[in-house]
Motif scaffolding. Structure first.
Motif, PDB file in Angstrom:
ATOM      1  N   ILE A  16      -2.140   5.032   3.286  1.00  0.00           N
ATOM      2  CA  ILE A  16      -0.890   4.265   3.183  1.00  0.00           C
ATOM      3  C   ILE A  16      -1.178   2.761   3.257  1.00  0.00           C
ATOM      4  O   ILE A  16      -0.640   1.977   2.465  1.00  0.00           O
ATOM      5  CB  ILE A  16       0.121   4.705   4.262  1.00  0.00           C
ATOM      6  N   VAL A  17      -2.054   2.352   4.159  1.00  0.00           N
ATOM      7  CA  VAL A  17      -2.431   0.934   4.255  1.00  0.00           C
ATOM      8  C   VAL A  17      -3.089   0.497   2.948  1.00  0.00           C
ATOM      9  O   VAL A  17      -2.793  -0.582   2.416  1.00  0.00           O
ATOM     10  CB  VAL A  17      -3.362   0.689   5.473  1.00  0.00           C
ATOM     11  N   GLY A  18      -3.958   1.339   2.403  1.00  0.00           N
ATOM     12  CA  GLY A  18      -4.589   1.037   1.124  1.00  0.00           C
ATOM     13  C   GLY A  18      -3.557   0.868   0.011  1.00  0.00           C
ATOM     14  O   GLY A  18      -3.656  -0.051  -0.803  1.00  0.00           O
ATOM     15  N   LEU A  19      -2.556   1.736  -0.016  1.00  0.00           N
ATOM     16  CA  LEU A  19      -1.496   1.646  -1.030  1.00  0.00           C
ATOM     17  C   LEU A  19      -0.735   0.327  -0.925  1.00  0.00           C
ATOM     18  O   LEU A  19      -0.420  -0.298  -1.934  1.00  0.00           O
ATOM     19  CB  LEU A  19      -0.525   2.820  -0.900  1.00  0.00           C
ATOM     20  N   VAL A  20      -0.462  -0.087   0.300  1.00  0.00           N
ATOM     21  CA  VAL A  20       0.239  -1.356   0.512  1.00  0.00           C
ATOM     22  C   VAL A  20      -0.595  -2.516  -0.042  1.00  0.00           C
ATOM     23  O   VAL A  20      -0.085  -3.361  -0.783  1.00  0.00           O
ATOM     24  CB  VAL A  20       0.551  -1.577   2.011  1.00  0.00           C
ATOM     25  N   PHE A  21      -1.880  -2.529   0.275  1.00  0.00           N
ATOM     26  CA  PHE A  21      -2.728  -3.633  -0.178  1.00  0.00           C
ATOM     27  C   PHE A  21      -2.997  -3.587  -1.683  1.00  0.00           C
ATOM     28  O   PHE A  21      -3.074  -4.632  -2.329  1.00  0.00           O
ATOM     29  CB  PHE A  21      -4.020  -3.710   0.632  1.00  0.00           C
ATOM     30  N   LEU A  24       0.104  -5.083  -3.167  1.00  0.00           N
ATOM     31  CA  LEU A  24       0.115  -6.541  -3.005  1.00  0.00           C
ATOM     32  C   LEU A  24      -0.873  -7.219  -3.959  1.00  0.00           C
ATOM     33  O   LEU A  24      -0.560  -8.246  -4.570  1.00  0.00           O
ATOM     34  CB  LEU A  24      -0.200  -6.921  -1.559  1.00  0.00           C
ATOM     35  N   ALA A  25      -2.049  -6.647  -4.098  1.00  0.00           N
ATOM     36  CA  ALA A  25      -3.036  -7.215  -5.018  1.00  0.00           C
ATOM     37  C   ALA A  25      -2.531  -7.138  -6.456  1.00  0.00           C
ATOM     38  O   ALA A  25      -2.655  -8.098  -7.219  1.00  0.00           O
ATOM     39  CB  ALA A  25      -4.374  -6.466  -4.888  1.00  0.00           C
ATOM     40  N   LEU A  26      -1.938  -6.015  -6.818  1.00  0.00           N
ATOM     41  CA  LEU A  26      -1.399  -5.847  -8.173  1.00  0.00           C
ATOM     42  C   LEU A  26      -0.324  -6.884  -8.458  1.00  0.00           C
ATOM     43  O   LEU A  26      -0.336  -7.529  -9.511  1.00  0.00           O
ATOM     44  CB  LEU A  26      -0.833  -4.429  -8.322  1.00  0.00           C
ATOM     45  N   LEU A  27       0.587  -7.079  -7.508  1.00  0.00           N
ATOM     46  CA  LEU A  27       1.623  -8.100  -7.668  1.00  0.00           C
ATOM     47  C   LEU A  27       1.018  -9.492  -7.788  1.00  0.00           C
ATOM     48  O   LEU A  27       1.441 -10.296  -8.625  1.00  0.00           O
ATOM     49  CB  LEU A  27       2.599  -8.056  -6.488  1.00  0.00           C
ATOM     50  N   THR A  28       0.033  -9.782  -6.961  1.00  0.00           N
ATOM     51  CA  THR A  28      -0.613 -11.097  -6.999  1.00  0.00           C
ATOM     52  C   THR A  28      -1.253 -11.355  -8.355  1.00  0.00           C
ATOM     53  O   THR A  28      -1.039 -12.396  -8.963  1.00  0.00           O
ATOM     54  CB  THR A  28      -1.681 -11.209  -5.889  1.00  0.00           C
ATOM     55  N   PHE A  29      -2.036 -10.389  -8.837  1.00  0.00           N
ATOM     56  CA  PHE A  29      -2.725 -10.579 -10.118  1.00  0.00           C
ATOM     57  C   PHE A  29      -1.758 -10.595 -11.294  1.00  0.00           C
ATOM     58  O   PHE A  29      -1.979 -11.298 -12.283  1.00  0.00           O
ATOM     59  CB  PHE A  29      -3.784  -9.504 -10.341  1.00  0.00           C
ATOM     60  N   ALA A  30      -0.678  -9.828 -11.195  1.00  0.00           N
ATOM     61  CA  ALA A  30       0.287  -9.771 -12.301  1.00  0.00           C
ATOM     62  C   ALA A  30       1.152 -11.029 -12.360  1.00  0.00           C
ATOM     63  O   ALA A  30       1.503 -11.498 -13.443  1.00  0.00           O
ATOM     64  CB  ALA A  30       1.164  -8.534 -12.166  1.00  0.00           C
ATOM     65  N   ILE A  44      -5.971  -6.274 -12.768  1.00  0.00           N
ATOM     66  CA  ILE A  44      -4.673  -5.586 -12.759  1.00  0.00           C
ATOM     67  C   ILE A  44      -4.870  -4.088 -12.996  1.00  0.00           C
ATOM     68  O   ILE A  44      -4.317  -3.259 -12.277  1.00  0.00           O
ATOM     69  CB  ILE A  44      -3.720  -6.201 -13.817  1.00  0.00           C
ATOM     70  N   ASN A  45      -5.676  -3.754 -13.993  1.00  0.00           N
ATOM     71  CA  ASN A  45      -5.895  -2.341 -14.307  1.00  0.00           C
ATOM     72  C   ASN A  45      -6.720  -1.634 -13.244  1.00  0.00           C
ATOM     73  O   ASN A  45      -6.516  -0.444 -12.986  1.00  0.00           O
ATOM     74  CB  ASN A  45      -6.513  -2.191 -15.689  1.00  0.00           C
ATOM     75  N   LEU A  50      -6.495   2.458  -9.114  1.00  0.00           N
ATOM     76  CA  LEU A  50      -6.728   2.869  -7.730  1.00  0.00           C
ATOM     77  C   LEU A  50      -5.429   3.139  -6.978  1.00  0.00           C
ATOM     78  O   LEU A  50      -5.356   4.056  -6.160  1.00  0.00           O
ATOM     79  CB  LEU A  50      -7.579   1.833  -7.003  1.00  0.00           C
ATOM     80  N   LEU A  51      -4.376   2.363  -7.272  1.00  0.00           N
ATOM     81  CA  LEU A  51      -3.066   2.606  -6.658  1.00  0.00           C
ATOM     82  C   LEU A  51      -2.562   3.989  -7.048  1.00  0.00           C
ATOM     83  O   LEU A  51      -2.147   4.777  -6.188  1.00  0.00           O
ATOM     84  CB  LEU A  51      -2.070   1.528  -7.089  1.00  0.00           C
ATOM     85  N   LEU A  52      -2.601   4.303  -8.339  1.00  0.00           N
ATOM     86  CA  LEU A  52      -2.130   5.616  -8.796  1.00  0.00           C
ATOM     87  C   LEU A  52      -3.004   6.745  -8.257  1.00  0.00           C
ATOM     88  O   LEU A  52      -2.490   7.799  -7.861  1.00  0.00           O
ATOM     89  CB  LEU A  52      -2.083   5.654 -10.327  1.00  0.00           C
ATOM     90  N   ALA A  53      -4.317   6.538  -8.217  1.00  0.00           N
ATOM     91  CA  ALA A  53      -5.229   7.557  -7.683  1.00  0.00           C
ATOM     92  C   ALA A  53      -4.943   7.831  -6.216  1.00  0.00           C
ATOM     93  O   ALA A  53      -4.848   8.993  -5.792  1.00  0.00           O
ATOM     94  CB  ALA A  53      -6.678   7.125  -7.870  1.00  0.00           C
ATOM     95  N   HIS A  54      -4.786   6.781  -5.431  1.00  0.00           N
ATOM     96  CA  HIS A  54      -4.525   6.961  -4.001  1.00  0.00           C
ATOM     97  C   HIS A  54      -3.142   7.557  -3.752  1.00  0.00           C
ATOM     98  O   HIS A  54      -2.972   8.368  -2.843  1.00  0.00           O
ATOM     99  CB  HIS A  54      -4.700   5.636  -3.255  1.00  0.00           C
ATOM    100  N   LEU A  55      -2.161   7.163  -4.550  1.00  0.00           N
ATOM    101  CA  LEU A  55      -0.816   7.738  -4.412  1.00  0.00           C
ATOM    102  C   LEU A  55      -0.837   9.230  -4.731  1.00  0.00           C
ATOM    103  O   LEU A  55      -0.287  10.047  -3.981  1.00  0.00           O
ATOM    104  CB  LEU A  55       0.165   7.003  -5.321  1.00  0.00           C
ATOM    105  N   LEU A  56      -1.489   9.607  -5.829  1.00  0.00           N
ATOM    106  CA  LEU A  56      -1.593  11.026  -6.188  1.00  0.00           C
ATOM    107  C   LEU A  56      -2.377  11.791  -5.134  1.00  0.00           C
ATOM    108  O   LEU A  56      -2.003  12.909  -4.756  1.00  0.00           O
ATOM    109  CB  LEU A  56      -2.238  11.184  -7.565  1.00  0.00           C
ATOM    110  N   PHE A  57      -3.451  11.193  -4.630  1.00  0.00           N
ATOM    111  CA  PHE A  57      -4.244  11.821  -3.573  1.00  0.00           C
ATOM    112  C   PHE A  57      -3.390  12.060  -2.326  1.00  0.00           C
ATOM    113  O   PHE A  57      -3.392  13.150  -1.755  1.00  0.00           O
ATOM    114  CB  PHE A  57      -5.455  10.951  -3.223  1.00  0.00           C
ATOM    115  N   LEU A  58      -2.633  11.038  -1.934  1.00  0.00           N
ATOM    116  CA  LEU A  58      -1.775  11.144  -0.749  1.00  0.00           C
ATOM    117  C   LEU A  58      -0.734  12.250  -0.924  1.00  0.00           C
ATOM    118  O   LEU A  58      -0.571  13.103  -0.052  1.00  0.00           O
ATOM    119  CB  LEU A  58      -1.080   9.808  -0.480  1.00  0.00           C
TER     120      LEU A  58
END
Length: 180
Positions: A16-21, A24-30, A44-45, A50-58
């Motif tokens: 969950i902490v990883g998803l938050v960061f 945030l990184a995605l928003l910053t770069f975008a 961005i990609n 990694l966001l989608l991978a971690h979300l699906l994993f979770l």
């Protein structure tokens, strides 16, 4: 046991902490373009993969008891995870190449940089390489997906369909970054 439930809780909190960061990184770069010459496509990609991978994993781990009885669903999820995590490594490699080009300031590439390293071309490379690896893996050993945790099965050396490309990417990236 108590240690297993503590480990599961720690895993949940870390993901969950990883998803938050990643968010945030995605928003910053975008949203932040420091310079028109800065290409954030790889970053961005990378964050998106990694966001989608971690979300699906979770989600998979939280609903494993519901997913596990459906072998096809579990195998599809492990194939998608394989694709998303590999895409993350491919995007890391693309970023390493872009850094290498930036540091070397190669004139023959800078003049063609717009056409050779366009965002569209990078996206094709970033996702197609991972897709080809997963497609070949499915073609060679379709039963290699869907372990009891909905990941790649460890038997028959199938885990090398993930570890092999990752090791190559890490080795070449390390060579590029360390090579003056």
């Amino acid at each position: 046991s108590q240690s297993d439930s503590l480990l599961d809780l720690l895993n949940l909190v870390c993901v969950i902490v990883g998803l938050v960061f990643f968010s945030l990184a995605l928003l910053t770069f975008a949203l932040c373009q420091w310079s028109p010459g800065v290409n954030n496509v790889a970053r961005i990609n990378l964050c998106l993969s990694l966001l989608l991978a971690h979300l699906l994993f979770l989600l998979t781990q939280q609903f494993l008891s519901l997913i596990r009885p459906h072998q096809v669903l579990c195998a599809v999820i492990s194939g998608v995870l394989h694709f998303l995590f590999l895409s993350g490594f491919v995007w890391m490699f693309i970023e390493a190449v872009l850094l290498f080009i930036c540091v070397k300031n190669l004139s023959q590439i800078s003049s063609k940089k717009r056409e050779v390293l366009s965002s569209g071309f990078l996206c094709v490379i970033g996702y197609t390489v991972a897709l080809v690896v997963v497609a070949v893996s499915v073609g060679l050993l379709p039963e290699g997906y869907g372990s009891e945790h909905c990941w790649i099965k460890m038997d028959k050396g199938f885990i090398w369909s993930f570890l092999g490309p990752v090791c190559v990417i890490l080795a070449v990236s390390t060579f590029l970054i360390s090579h003056d």
